[in-house]
Every structure is written in structure tokens, then in C-alpha cells.
Design a protein around this motif. Structure first.
Motif, PDB file in Angstrom:
ATOM      1  N   THR A  94       0.853  -1.188   0.000  1.00 26.75           N
ATOM      2  CA  THR A  94       0.000   0.000   0.000  1.00 26.75           C
ATOM      3  C   THR A  94       0.887   1.236   0.000  1.00 26.75           C
ATOM      4  OG1 THR A  94      -1.727  -1.157   1.256  1.00 26.75           O
ATOM      5  CG2 THR A  94      -1.813   1.253   1.240  1.00 26.75           C
ATOM      6  N   ALA A  95       0.604   2.187  -0.896  1.00 27.13           N
ATOM      7  CA  ALA A  95       1.385   3.426  -0.962  1.00 27.13           C
ATOM      8  C   ALA A  95       1.154   4.269   0.290  1.00 27.13           C
ATOM      9  CB  ALA A  95       1.004   4.219  -2.207  1.00 27.13           C
ATOM     10  N   VAL A  96       2.223   4.913   0.766  1.00 23.78           N
ATOM     11  CA  VAL A  96       2.170   5.703   1.990  1.00 23.78           C
ATOM     12  C   VAL A  96       2.809   7.076   1.774  1.00 23.78           C
ATOM     13  CG1 VAL A  96       2.949   5.890   4.386  1.00 23.78           C
ATOM     14  CG2 VAL A  96       2.184   3.676   3.499  1.00 23.78           C
ATOM     15  N   THR A  97       2.113   8.113   2.205  1.00 24.30           N
ATOM     16  CA  THR A  97       2.670   9.466   2.285  1.00 24.30           C
ATOM     17  C   THR A  97       2.611   9.873   3.750  1.00 24.30           C
ATOM     18  OG1 THR A  97       1.806  10.024   0.096  1.00 24.30           O
ATOM     19  CG2 THR A  97       2.469  11.855   1.509  1.00 24.30           C
ATOM     20  N   GLY A  98       3.700  10.412   4.261  1.00 30.93           N
ATOM     21  CA  GLY A  98       3.711  10.722   5.680  1.00 30.93           C
ATOM     22  C   GLY A  98       4.550  11.919   6.045  1.00 30.93           C
ATOM     23  N   ARG A  99       4.816  12.012   7.334  1.00 29.60           N
ATOM     24  CA  ARG A  99       5.499  13.197   7.847  1.00 29.60           C
ATOM     25  C   ARG A  99       6.130  12.875   9.187  1.00 29.60           C
ATOM     26  NH1 ARG A  99       3.828  17.809  10.902  1.00 29.60           N
ATOM     27  NH2 ARG A  99       4.862  19.712  10.187  1.00 29.60           N
ATOM     28  N   PHE A 100       7.391  13.257   9.360  1.00 35.93           N
ATOM     29  CA  PHE A 100       8.037  13.289  10.670  1.00 35.93           C
ATOM     30  C   PHE A 100       7.936  14.717  11.188  1.00 35.93           C
ATOM     31  CE2 PHE A 100      10.929   9.739   9.101  1.00 35.93           C
ATOM     32  CZ  PHE A 100      10.365   8.776   9.915  1.00 35.93           C
ATOM     33  N   ALA A 101       7.793  14.874  12.498  1.00 38.65           N
ATOM     34  CA  ALA A 101       7.708  16.223  13.064  1.00 38.65           C
ATOM     35  C   ALA A 101       8.138  16.209  14.519  1.00 38.65           C
ATOM     36  CB  ALA A 101       6.287  16.766  12.941  1.00 38.65           C
ATOM     37  N   ILE A 102       8.311  17.403  15.053  1.00 35.80           N
ATOM     38  CA  ILE A 102       8.526  17.580  16.487  1.00 35.80           C
ATOM     39  C   ILE A 102       7.326  18.337  17.038  1.00 35.80           C
ATOM     40  CG2 ILE A 102      11.044  17.526  16.353  1.00 35.80           C
ATOM     41  CD1 ILE A 102      11.046  20.578  16.570  1.00 35.80           C
ATOM     42  N   ALA A 103       7.029  18.135  18.309  1.00 32.79           N
ATOM     43  CA  ALA A 103       5.853  18.763  18.918  1.00 32.79           C
ATOM     44  C   ALA A 103       6.029  20.273  19.029  1.00 32.79           C
ATOM     45  CB  ALA A 103       5.596  18.158  20.290  1.00 32.79           C
ATOM     46  N   CYS A 303       3.234  16.076   1.665  1.00 36.17           N
ATOM     47  CA  CYS A 303       2.493  15.934   2.931  1.00 36.17           C
ATOM     48  C   CYS A 303       1.918  17.252   3.418  1.00 36.17           C
ATOM     49  CB  CYS A 303       3.408  15.358   4.012  1.00 36.17           C
ATOM     50  SG  CYS A 303       4.679  16.526   4.620  1.00 36.17           S
ATOM     51  N   ASN A 304       2.298  18.360   2.804  1.00 41.24           N
ATOM     52  CA  ASN A 304       1.972  19.668   3.363  1.00 41.24           C
ATOM     53  C   ASN A 304       0.471  19.929   3.424  1.00 41.24           C
ATOM     54  OD1 ASN A 304       2.971  22.241   4.402  1.00 41.24           O
ATOM     55  ND2 ASN A 304       2.108  23.134   2.546  1.00 41.24           N
ATOM     56  N   ASP A 305      -0.260  19.494   2.404  1.00 40.63           N
ATOM     57  CA  ASP A 305      -1.695  19.777   2.349  1.00 40.63           C
ATOM     58  C   ASP A 305      -2.544  18.624   2.870  1.00 40.63           C
ATOM     59  OD1 ASP A 305      -1.279  22.310   1.325  1.00 40.63           O
ATOM     60  OD2 ASP A 305      -1.329  21.638  -0.753  1.00 40.63           O
ATOM     61  N   ILE A 306      -1.926  17.686   3.574  1.00 37.21           N
ATOM     62  CA  ILE A 306      -2.686  16.575   4.151  1.00 37.21           C
ATOM     63  C   ILE A 306      -3.063  16.900   5.593  1.00 37.21           C
ATOM     64  CG2 ILE A 306      -2.634  14.145   4.829  1.00 37.21           C
ATOM     65  CD1 ILE A 306      -0.689  13.628   2.567  1.00 37.21           C
ATOM     66  N   ASN A 307      -4.336  16.748   5.893  1.00 37.78           N
ATOM     67  CA  ASN A 307      -4.809  16.828   7.271  1.00 37.78           C
ATOM     68  C   ASN A 307      -4.804  15.394   7.809  1.00 37.78           C
ATOM     69  OD1 ASN A 307      -6.167  17.094   9.682  1.00 37.78           O
ATOM     70  ND2 ASN A 307      -8.137  17.599   8.755  1.00 37.78           N
ATOM     71  N   PHE A 308      -3.886  15.101   8.726  1.00 40.11           N
ATOM     72  CA  PHE A 308      -3.752  13.738   9.235  1.00 40.11           C
ATOM     73  C   PHE A 308      -4.794  13.476  10.333  1.00 40.11           C
ATOM     74  CE2 PHE A 308       0.392  14.475   7.271  1.00 40.11           C
ATOM     75  CZ  PHE A 308       0.537  13.307   6.530  1.00 40.11           C
ATOM     76  N   ASP A 309      -6.038  13.617   9.940  1.00 35.36           N
ATOM     77  CA  ASP A 309      -7.186  13.424  10.827  1.00 35.36           C
ATOM     78  C   ASP A 309      -7.261  11.956  11.246  1.00 35.36           C
ATOM     79  OD1 ASP A 309      -9.740  13.023  11.913  1.00 35.36           O
ATOM     80  OD2 ASP A 309     -10.694  14.451  10.545  1.00 35.36           O
ATOM     81  N   PRO A 310      -7.201  11.647  12.546  1.00 33.44           N
ATOM     82  CA  PRO A 310      -7.198  10.247  12.977  1.00 33.44           C
ATOM     83  C   PRO A 310      -8.521   9.531  12.784  1.00 33.44           C
ATOM     84  CG  PRO A 310      -7.358  11.693  14.878  1.00 33.44           C
ATOM     85  CD  PRO A 310      -7.124  12.580  13.688  1.00 33.44           C
ATOM     86  N   LEU A 311      -9.572  10.275  12.387  1.00 31.85           N
ATOM     87  CA  LEU A 311     -10.867   9.646  12.172  1.00 31.85           C
ATOM     88  C   LEU A 311     -11.151   9.387  10.692  1.00 31.85           C
ATOM     89  CD1 LEU A 311     -13.142  11.377  14.832  1.00 31.85           C
ATOM     90  CD2 LEU A 311     -11.913   9.201  14.944  1.00 31.85           C
ATOM     91  N   ILE A 312     -10.160   9.606   9.834  1.00 33.52           N
ATOM     92  CA  ILE A 312     -10.288   9.178   8.439  1.00 33.52           C
ATOM     93  C   ILE A 312      -9.794   7.740   8.382  1.00 33.52           C
ATOM     94  CG2 ILE A 312      -9.533   9.540   6.066  1.00 33.52           C
ATOM     95  CD1 ILE A 312      -9.436  12.504   6.622  1.00 33.52           C
TER      96      ILE A 312
END
Length: 348
Positions: A94-103, A303-312
Motif C-alpha cells: 500500500t502506498a504511503v505518504t507521511g510526515r516526521f515532526a517535532i511537537a 504531505c503539506n496539504d494533508i490533514n492527518f485526521d485520525p478519524l479518516i
């Protein structure tokens, strides 16, 4: 003009109803936005308190603002297909687009100053459905409720005179929310690693996997690194962007990987309390491997325009009754709307 009696009896209730429906919708909208209940905690208030903590940085996320885009694939081994009918758990890729970040909401914060890190992922199934998940490199959430999270953010806001949080306010918060003590105990002894590549990222919230028979299974999940953890070097502690430089250097040498490990709850494990750790002896299933082979800057990145909404969630994965999930979804949407409007305005 004389009104016919039938029109009077039948039409007027309909006319009244046409007025009531827009009014009801308006009232629901106002209630959802907190306008009719000012004391009610809303996504506006959550985002505002985050901005007070880190400042306002237009076009960036209001939390986890500093990060880098990642691209790769998830290779399922089929082990979780008995727990969930989601297509991504069948054997295959499965293709994956993601993001690493700091809080934190400061996109210019030095990496060494922020110990909490995150991994957010979007799994794009072949059938068009998506799974979006945001995970953090900590074992559990500080508090159990949305109100407590808001109060924690308020208690830790920097004072104008000192630029630091008030010890008195924090002490008072801990006294009224003793569930935060395990988190502070963990944070006191926690030593950040030298790389996102060696961090373990945890869902924190519980979810439900739904199988082919419609049975649900309460779970949490983690992305477990396949390389050993290394402590932060002395040189890294003086490099504001060492995490991003490190991940790019590692990917130049080859792909990076994590195993998706699903933890199954047992009777008594809480579904609605992200601050409560489940016992370490719970059954786990290795569902497959996440392989990341490319990273790009986040601004104008994939990844910039992705809303990583946990309910999707795709069919086969469902939300639990954890109240933090709805709050995260609402606050993410508010942050997304703010920054996309700011980005559009910046292009004019």
C-alpha cells in the motif's frame, strides 16, 4: 384576499416548518462553534491556546509545525487480516505518504529543544479508501480528557515576566489531575534518540479493528523501528535541524523501516483513556513493514496539504469511544483551514 380553510390548516404548518428547519440548522452550527455556550471547550479554544504557547506562524500547522515529508510503502504480511477486513492488511503493498515532526507550534524551534516527536501517515488503498494515523514517540498521553488537556496547555503557558511556565500553576494542575504524574515521571527520565529512524511511534488512542464477520477487536498500534536506538550526540545538541539532516543522510544510504505492531486489549483495558498504559504482557501481532525511501521539505511537499485526521479510517478500522479522538479531529480541521487560507492568501 380570503384564505381558504384547507390552506390555513395544512399549509401554515408546512410554512412554519420551512422556517424552523433553517433555524434549527443555524442553532446547531452556533452550538457546534461554541457561540451559544461560551464556556464550552471548542476547537477554536484548543487552537488558540496552542498559538499562545508557541506564537502564531501563518501557513504552518498549529502543532507539530516543524517537520519533513516522507514517502514509501507498507508491505503487509497478512497476519492482521483475521482481525480487520481493511484492504491494507491483506498480503500486498500500500502506498504511503507521511510526515516526521517535532511537537509544538514553532516551525523554527531547534530539534534538540523538543523531545516529543511524531510520525503521521496516510495509507492510500487501491480501492480509494484511506487510513490516516498520527503517532507519537511517547508511551501514553499526559491526560485522559479534552478539558484536562486544555487546562494543561493553559497551566504551562509562559508568563510574560519570566518567559517560563508558572511553577505554582503547574503544581495546582497536578494536584487536580493526578493522572498526569506517570507522564511527568516518564518525561523526567526520558532521553531522546539521535534520529527519527530509531524512534518508536505509538497510536496512544485505542481503536477497533473489524473483521469479516463484523466482530470488533480493541487495539492500539505502534511503528517499531528496525534499527537500534542511539543517544543524541554532543554535536547534535547544537544543531537546530539535526533530525532533518540525519533522516536525509540515512535515506541517501538506503530505505528505512518500521514494523507495524498491533496490541490487542484484554478485559479491563480501557478504550477511552489514552493516559492509561495497557500491561506489557498483552498479545501483539506484527502486521507488516513500513518502508520509507524518500524525504522532501514539507513546504510545497506531498504531505503539506494533508490533514492527518485520525478519524479518516477505511472499512475495517473504527474509532473507539476515546473523547480525545473527536477533539483531535476537530482541532486538526481548524488548523488545516487556517493554514490553507493563509497559504492561499500568500500566493495572491
Amino acid at each position: 384576499m380570503k384564505i381558504h380553510p384547507l390552506f390555513t390548516k395544512r399549509a401554515l404548518p408546512l410554512l412554519a416548518l420551512t422556517g424552523i428547519i433553517p433555524l434549527a440548522i443555524t442553532l446547531l452550527f452556533l452550538w457546534a462553534g461554541g457561540w451559544l455556550t461560551p464556556a464550552r471547550l471548542t476547537s477554536d479554544k484548543l487552537v488558540t491556546v496552542l498559538e499562545k504557547s508557541s506564537g502564531v506562524h501563518p501557513t504552518y500547522r498549529r502543532n507539530h509545525a516543524k517537520g519533513i515529508c516522507i514517502l514509501g510503502r507498507f508491505i503487509s504480511n497478512g497476519n492482521a487480516s483475521g482481525l480487520s477486513r481493511a484492504a491494507l492488511f491483506a498480503k500486498g503493498e500500500t502506498a504511503v505518504t507521511g510526515r516526521f515532526a517535532i511537537a509544538g507550534g514553532n516551525p523554527h524551534a531547534p530539534d534538540y529543544a523538543v523531545p516529543v516527536r511524531s510520525m503521521a501517515l496516510l495509507f492510500q488503498q487501491a480501492n480509494g479508501e484511506q487510513w490516516r494515523t498520527g503517532m507519537n514517540a511517547m508511551p501514553f498521553f499526559p491526560v485522559s480528557s479534552v478539558d484536562a488537556f486544555y487546562q494543561l496547555q493553559t497551566a504551562t503557558l509562559p508568563e510574560s515576566q519570566t518567559g517560563k511556565a508558572s511553577p505554582q500553576k503547574l503544581t495546582a494542575f497536578i494536584a487536580s489531575h493526578p493522572e498526569v504524574k506517570p507522564f511527568f515521571a516518564w518525561a523526567k527520565q526520558y532521553k531522546p534518540s539521535s534520529s527519527w529512524a530509531s524512534d518508536r511511534f505509538n497510536s496512544l488512542n485505542a481503536f477497533r479493528l473489524v473483521d469479516q464477520a463484523g466482530q470488533s477487536h480493541l487495539v492500539r498500534w505502534s511503528m517499531v523501528p528496525t534499527i537500534a536506538e542511539e543517544p543524541v550526540s554532543e554535536a547534535s545538541q547544537h544543531d537546530a535541524d539535526f533530525l532533518q539532516k540525519d533522516i536525509l543522510q540515512r535515506l541517501d544510504r538506503g530505505p528505512l523501516s518500521w514494523d507495524l505492531v498491533i496490541t490487542l486489549a484484554q478485559a479491563g483495558d480501557k478504550s477511552n483513556d489514552a493516559a492509561a498504559a495497557w500491561p506489557a504482557d498483552r498479545q501483539t501481532i506484527n502486521a507488516g513493514r513500513l518502508v520509507i525511501n524518500r524525504a522532501t521539505p514539507q513546504q510545497q511537499g506531498p504531505c503539506n496539504d494533508i490533514n492527518f485526521d485520525p478519524l479518516i479510517l477505511p472499512d475495517g478500522i473504527a474509532a473507539s469511544d476515546d473523547p480525545l479522538l473527536n477533539a483531535r479531529s476537530s482541532a486538526y480541521a481548524k488548523s488545516y483551514n487556517l493554514r490553507t487560507r493563509e497559504q492561499a492568501g500568500a500566493k495572491l
